[in-house]
Motif scaffolding. Structure first.
Motif, PDB file in Angstrom:
ATOM      1  N   LEU A   1     -32.132 -15.430  -2.476  1.00  0.00           N
ATOM      2  CA  LEU A   1     -31.331 -14.285  -2.914  1.00  0.00           C
ATOM      3  C   LEU A   1     -31.982 -12.963  -2.515  1.00  0.00           C
ATOM      4  O   LEU A   1     -31.289 -12.012  -2.148  1.00  0.00           O
ATOM      5  CB  LEU A   1     -31.128 -14.337  -4.433  1.00  0.00           C
ATOM      6  CG  LEU A   1     -30.239 -15.479  -4.945  1.00  0.00           C
ATOM      7  CD1 LEU A   1     -30.214 -15.493  -6.478  1.00  0.00           C
ATOM      8  CD2 LEU A   1     -28.808 -15.361  -4.403  1.00  0.00           C
ATOM      9  N   LEU A   2     -33.294 -12.907  -2.564  1.00  0.00           N
ATOM     10  CA  LEU A   2     -33.993 -11.693  -2.133  1.00  0.00           C
ATOM     11  C   LEU A   2     -33.726 -11.415  -0.651  1.00  0.00           C
ATOM     12  O   LEU A   2     -33.503 -10.268  -0.255  1.00  0.00           O
ATOM     13  CB  LEU A   2     -35.495 -11.820  -2.379  1.00  0.00           C
ATOM     14  CG  LEU A   2     -35.989 -11.575  -3.807  1.00  0.00           C
ATOM     15  CD1 LEU A   2     -37.485 -11.857  -3.909  1.00  0.00           C
ATOM     16  CD2 LEU A   2     -35.688 -10.137  -4.245  1.00  0.00           C
ATOM     17  N   VAL A   3     -33.754 -12.467   0.158  1.00  0.00           N
ATOM     18  CA  VAL A   3     -33.495 -12.302   1.597  1.00  0.00           C
ATOM     19  C   VAL A   3     -32.070 -11.813   1.820  1.00  0.00           C
ATOM     20  O   VAL A   3     -31.821 -10.928   2.648  1.00  0.00           O
ATOM     21  CB  VAL A   3     -33.739 -13.633   2.339  1.00  0.00           C
ATOM     22  CG1 VAL A   3     -33.214 -13.561   3.772  1.00  0.00           C
ATOM     23  CG2 VAL A   3     -35.227 -13.966   2.359  1.00  0.00           C
ATOM     24  N   MET A   4     -31.114 -12.354   1.073  1.00  0.00           N
ATOM     25  CA  MET A   4     -29.721 -11.952   1.235  1.00  0.00           C
ATOM     26  C   MET A   4     -29.499 -10.514   0.761  1.00  0.00           C
ATOM     27  O   MET A   4     -28.754  -9.747   1.384  1.00  0.00           O
ATOM     28  CB  MET A   4     -28.810 -12.922   0.492  1.00  0.00           C
ATOM     29  CG  MET A   4     -28.868 -14.335   1.042  1.00  0.00           C
ATOM     30  SD  MET A   4     -27.817 -15.505   0.145  1.00  0.00           S
ATOM     31  CE  MET A   4     -26.218 -15.094   0.862  1.00  0.00           C
ATOM     32  N   LEU A   5     -30.148 -10.133  -0.325  1.00  0.00           N
ATOM     33  CA  LEU A   5     -30.040  -8.753  -0.803  1.00  0.00           C
ATOM     34  C   LEU A   5     -30.671  -7.782   0.187  1.00  0.00           C
ATOM     35  O   LEU A   5     -30.144  -6.686   0.429  1.00  0.00           O
ATOM     36  CB  LEU A   5     -30.703  -8.614  -2.175  1.00  0.00           C
ATOM     37  CG  LEU A   5     -29.898  -9.143  -3.369  1.00  0.00           C
ATOM     38  CD1 LEU A   5     -30.782  -9.232  -4.607  1.00  0.00           C
ATOM     39  CD2 LEU A   5     -28.697  -8.229  -3.645  1.00  0.00           C
ATOM     40  N   GLU A   6     -31.791  -8.174   0.775  1.00  0.00           N
ATOM     41  CA  GLU A   6     -32.438  -7.318   1.765  1.00  0.00           C
ATOM     42  C   GLU A   6     -31.545  -7.149   3.003  1.00  0.00           C
ATOM     43  O   GLU A   6     -31.482  -6.071   3.596  1.00  0.00           O
ATOM     44  CB  GLU A   6     -33.797  -7.896   2.168  1.00  0.00           C
ATOM     45  CG  GLU A   6     -34.509  -7.169   3.302  1.00  0.00           C
ATOM     46  CD  GLU A   6     -34.805  -5.701   3.003  1.00  0.00           C
ATOM     47  OE1 GLU A   6     -35.086  -4.959   3.963  1.00  0.00           O
ATOM     48  OE2 GLU A   6     -34.757  -5.292   1.824  1.00  0.00           O
ATOM     49  N   SER A   7     -30.835  -8.213   3.369  1.00  0.00           N
ATOM     50  CA  SER A   7     -29.921  -8.125   4.500  1.00  0.00           C
ATOM     51  C   SER A   7     -28.810  -7.119   4.218  1.00  0.00           C
ATOM     52  O   SER A   7     -28.442  -6.317   5.089  1.00  0.00           O
ATOM     53  CB  SER A   7     -29.325  -9.506   4.797  1.00  0.00           C
ATOM     54  OG  SER A   7     -28.409  -9.445   5.870  1.00  0.00           O
TER      55      SER A   7
END
Length: 207
Positions: free
Chosen positions: A95-101
């Protein structure tokens, strides 16, 4: 799992016996973007005009895209930061990776006047927005829901939480900052701030 594991936007099957040329596709997408940069409204772009700018025939475009809506979706995808690879180690990390994207897309849109303009025009065209929504937004949301369901199975997310609602709670704040509040800051630690705040109410309570 990678966002790329989902069906790609506007997946197309090349005509049999006619190999695809990445250079030709790039020239077509660049030609369409150049017309927009020159101030041509999205509604006034035609396949014929794009073909003339890219130096190809209309048939060359139609072998790759069924119409301009499909072409515009790929043009947007080419202008956006690429979808990230998800580590798959935990729900939180994915989820952190998706939010950063999402944060990076917001930064890209703010830094590029033409990209910001294209997004605005896309939303004003029901057919183009529907194509973008179906081939880009829906697959991304589907992957996020899969991550949340895996988190429930692994005990990172309460079993009684509605994953559809959890998805909106987690990604809604970033979308608000990037779309509805263009003046708002997008600091590097924003993904972690959002996730930690929301997950405080969604993670299982230890006995």
């Amino acid at each position: 799992m990678s966002l790329a594991d989902s069906p790609g936007p506007c997946a197309r099957t090349p005509a049999r016996g006619r190999p695809r040329s990445e250079a030709v596709e790039r020239a077509i997408l660049d030609g369409a973007m150049k017309l927009l940069e020159d101030g041509v409204p999205l509604a006034e772009l035609s396949i014929e005009r794009i073909a003339r700018t890219a130096g190809v025939g209309k048939a060359t475009i139609y072998r790759r895209w069924s119409g301009k809506e499909e072409l515009f979706v790929d043009m947007l995808r080419a202008a956006e930061p690429p979808d990230p690879e998800l580590p798959g180690t935990s729900m939180r990390e994915d989820l952190l990776v998706m939010l950063e994207s999402l944060r990076q897309r917001g930064l890209a849109s703010r830094a590029s006047a033409i990209l910001h303009n294209v997004y605005a025009q896309t939303k004003s065209s029901p057919r183009i927005w529907a194509a973008y929504h179906a081939s880009v937004i829906v697959p991304r949301r589907r992957i996020a829901l899969e991550v949340l369901r895996r988190g429930q199975r692994d005990g990172e997310l309460r079993a009684d939480v509605d994953v559809e609602l959890a998805n909106d709670l987690i990604f809604g704040p970033m979308l608000t900052r990037t779309v509805m509040r263009p003046e708002a800051d997008l600091p590097e630690d924003l993904p972690a701030q959002i996730l930690d705040t929301v997950m405080a109410g969604l993670r299982p309570v230890s006995p």
